[in-house]
Scaffold this motif. Structure first.
Motif, PDB file in Angstrom:
ATOM      1  N   GLY A 174       0.793  -1.234   0.000  1.00  0.00           N
ATOM      2  CA  GLY A 174       0.000   0.000   0.000  1.00  0.00           C
ATOM      3  C   GLY A 174       0.816   1.270   0.000  1.00  0.00           C
ATOM      4  N   GLY A 175       2.128   1.173  -0.192  1.00  0.00           N
ATOM      5  CA  GLY A 175       2.955   2.363  -0.268  1.00  0.00           C
ATOM      6  C   GLY A 175       3.444   2.844   1.099  1.00  0.00           C
ATOM      7  N   THR A 176       4.136   3.955   1.068  1.00  0.00           N
ATOM      8  CA  THR A 176       4.740   4.533   2.280  1.00  0.00           C
ATOM      9  C   THR A 176       4.462   6.026   2.320  1.00  0.00           C
ATOM     10  N   SER A 177       4.176   6.533   3.527  1.00  0.00           N
ATOM     11  CA  SER A 177       3.960   7.966   3.731  1.00  0.00           C
ATOM     12  C   SER A 177       4.907   8.467   4.802  1.00  0.00           C
ATOM     13  N   VAL A 178       5.513   9.618   4.540  1.00  0.00           N
ATOM     14  CA  VAL A 178       6.384  10.278   5.512  1.00  0.00           C
ATOM     15  C   VAL A 178       5.847  11.689   5.714  1.00  0.00           C
ATOM     16  N   MET A 179       5.612  12.063   6.972  1.00  0.00           N
ATOM     17  CA  MET A 179       5.091  13.398   7.267  1.00  0.00           C
ATOM     18  C   MET A 179       6.040  14.108   8.228  1.00  0.00           C
ATOM     19  N   ALA A 180       6.603  15.211   7.758  1.00  0.00           N
ATOM     20  CA  ALA A 180       7.474  16.052   8.582  1.00  0.00           C
ATOM     21  C   ALA A 180       6.709  17.315   8.963  1.00  0.00           C
ATOM     22  N   THR A 181       6.726  17.650  10.260  1.00  0.00           N
ATOM     23  CA  THR A 181       5.979  18.800  10.768  1.00  0.00           C
ATOM     24  C   THR A 181       6.907  19.714  11.544  1.00  0.00           C
ATOM     25  N   LEU A 182       6.841  21.006  11.255  1.00  0.00           N
ATOM     26  CA  LEU A 182       7.587  22.019  11.991  1.00  0.00           C
ATOM     27  C   LEU A 182       6.642  23.142  12.372  1.00  0.00           C
ATOM     28  N   ASP A 183       6.927  23.784  13.507  1.00  0.00           N
ATOM     29  CA  ASP A 183       6.153  24.960  13.877  1.00  0.00           C
ATOM     30  C   ASP A 183       6.290  26.027  12.806  1.00  0.00           C
ATOM     31  N   ARG A 184       5.227  26.872  12.703  1.00  0.00           N
ATOM     32  CA  ARG A 184       5.231  27.909  11.664  1.00  0.00           C
ATOM     33  C   ARG A 184       6.433  28.839  11.817  1.00  0.00           C
ATOM     34  N   VAL A 185       6.792  29.129  13.080  1.00  0.00           N
ATOM     35  CA  VAL A 185       7.975  29.950  13.336  1.00  0.00           C
ATOM     36  C   VAL A 185       8.935  29.119  14.166  1.00  0.00           C
ATOM     37  N   VAL A 186      10.097  28.861  13.630  1.00  0.00           N
ATOM     38  CA  VAL A 186      11.105  28.079  14.331  1.00  0.00           C
ATOM     39  C   VAL A 186      12.328  28.956  14.535  1.00  0.00           C
TER      40      VAL A 186
END
Length: 448
Positions: free
Chosen positions: A431-443
């Protein structure tokens, strides 16, 4: 000139963000403290109110006991107990002022058999009713009993319309030594006033004490928040130094490869081409094969230099950088779809982090995924920025082949988590692979 002018602005924003985080932490502390005060104050107020009611009932019992022992008991004569006419006159005269001023609503005197031997309401005298359940204990010398409420018993037909009354039963002794029960009804105003006075007296003191405790904890809380913020700032600076050092090292390796190794190999390729042109027919195929291998290695090294040091994201933008990054996938028959909004608000630090994540994920896709399509989507809201990469490849079993086993992704996850973000990997076999990277709007990573 523009870069040097931008640095103080970024530093000012960083410091402003840090002060804002401290204020936010202190605000949360105060909010939680106020909520805790309310949670404590409400049960405390109910407890104080209950205790004040109990204290008011005890005072009512004491008042009724004094009335019974000093005003009523000595005037209960044998004639009154026998119900002779005129025997209640002295007791009526004694109680008339109290009844007329409203301090006493009703008075009844019971003998041990449940007969009313005296009442300020003469029609009740001589009637027999069931004594309350606590009467035997009271007659045996027990403590008086008091309660507040609407009196609706069989013997209370004349008090039921008076609303809430304080009903008190105490034991006393008649003039001849016979034990009787005095039942007195008082207006509830006095009890309510006493109760409210106690509540008003204690609750403000209690709340002020809690408030003082909260204020005493506020200064250490601010200091702790500042220390934590200082540690976070130090961690961010160390992270930025590590990123800068990594960039410099990648840039140095890419420059050395480009200026030395690749140039030498390119020169060698030209030399082999020249030898091929002038060699004998039987050696020409050998030189051609060597030249093709060498040119292939030069292309591989040039691709490696691009991967080692990304293009200038500040000038090209993330979309152009990712487009360049996705180009080699076309040689492996993998279609790359980019969904990046044109008004994307990203500084170079966050763009570089997302670029590294995309580079690592796309490299793994080429090596392992056997995918036909890869989609890169960048999303932004008020608080955060998300890069989602999904392929339609073969996927893998998360339990058997955890993403932590992939060194590149593990390093990227640690880097993003130190920067206050997250990196999540989801995969399904077939079924494939998903990668999700999340950063705060202001870092606020870069501080120099």
């Amino acid at each position: 000139m523009s870069n040097s002018a931008a640095k103080p602005s970024r530093l000012d924003r960083t410091r402003s963000d840090e002060r804002s985080e401290v204020r936010s932490a202190v605000g949360r502390f105060i909010t939680v403290g106020v909520i805790a005060m309310m949670i404590i104050a409400v049960p405390a107020a109910l407890w104080v109110r209950a205790e004040s009611m109990s204290n008011a009932m005890d005072n009512a019992i004491q008042q009724a006991q004094r009335l019974a022992d000093y005003s009523i008991g000595p005037l209960i004569t044998d004639d009154l107990l026998a119900g002779l006419p005129g025997s209640t006159r002295r007791l009526d005269d004694r109680l008339a002022p109290r009844i007329s001023d409203g301090s006493i609503v009703r008075i009844k005197v019971w003998d041990s058999g449940g007969r009313i031997v005296y009442s300020d309401f003469p029609a009740l005298v001589g009637q027999v009713f069931d004594l309350p359940s606590f009467a035997p204990e009271l007659l045996a010398g027990g403590k008086g009993h008091a309660n507040l409420g609407v009196q609706d018993g069989a013997e209370n037909a004349h008090e039921s319309q008076a609303g809430e009354l304080v009903e008190v039963h105490v034991r006393t002794t008649a003039a001849n030594g016979q034990v009787v029960i005095l039942e007195a009804y008082f207006n509830d105003d006095g009890v309510r006033d006493e109760q409210n006075a106690l509540v008003v007296g204690l609750i403000p003191t209690f709340l002020l004490s809690l408030g003082a405790l909260q204020m005493a904890q506020l200064v250490p809380a601010i200091q702790l928040a500042r220390r934590i913020q200082g540690h976070q700032s130090t961690k961010r600076r160390l992270l930025q130094h590590a990123i800068d050092a990594s960039d410099l090292e990648r840039q140095r390796i890419a420059r050395d490869l480009h200026d030395e190794v690749i140039q030498d190999l390119a020169g060698l390729s030209y030399a082999l081409e020249a030898e091929e042109m002038h060699s004998t027919p039987e050696n020409r195929a050998l030189f051609g094969q060597a030249k093709a291998i060498l040119q292939k290695n030069v292309r591989t090294l040039r691709a490696m230099t691009t991967e080692l040091y990304p293009p200038d994201l500040a000038e090209l933008g993330l979309l152009a950088a990712l487009t360049r990054l996705a180009a080699p996938l076309l040689e492996h028959d993998i279609e790359v779809k980019l969904h990046i909004p044109p008004d994307c608000d990203l500084d170079r630090d966050r763009s570089a982090m997302f670029y590294r994540v995309a580079r690592e994920v796309l490299a793994n896709t080429v090596k392992h995924a056997k995918a036909g399509t890869v989609e890169l989507t960048l999303m932004q809201d008020t608080d955060r920025t998300i890069l989602l990469i999904h392929d339609n490849g073969c996927g893998f079993d998360m339990a058997a082949d955890a993403p932590e086993n992939h060194m590149g992704l593990r390093i990227m996850r640690d880097t993003i988590e130190v920067a206050g973000g997250t990196l999540e990997v989801r995969s399904w076999v077939g079924g494939g692979t998903s990668v999700m990277a999340t950063l705060d709007r202001v870092v606020p990573v870069r501080t120099r």
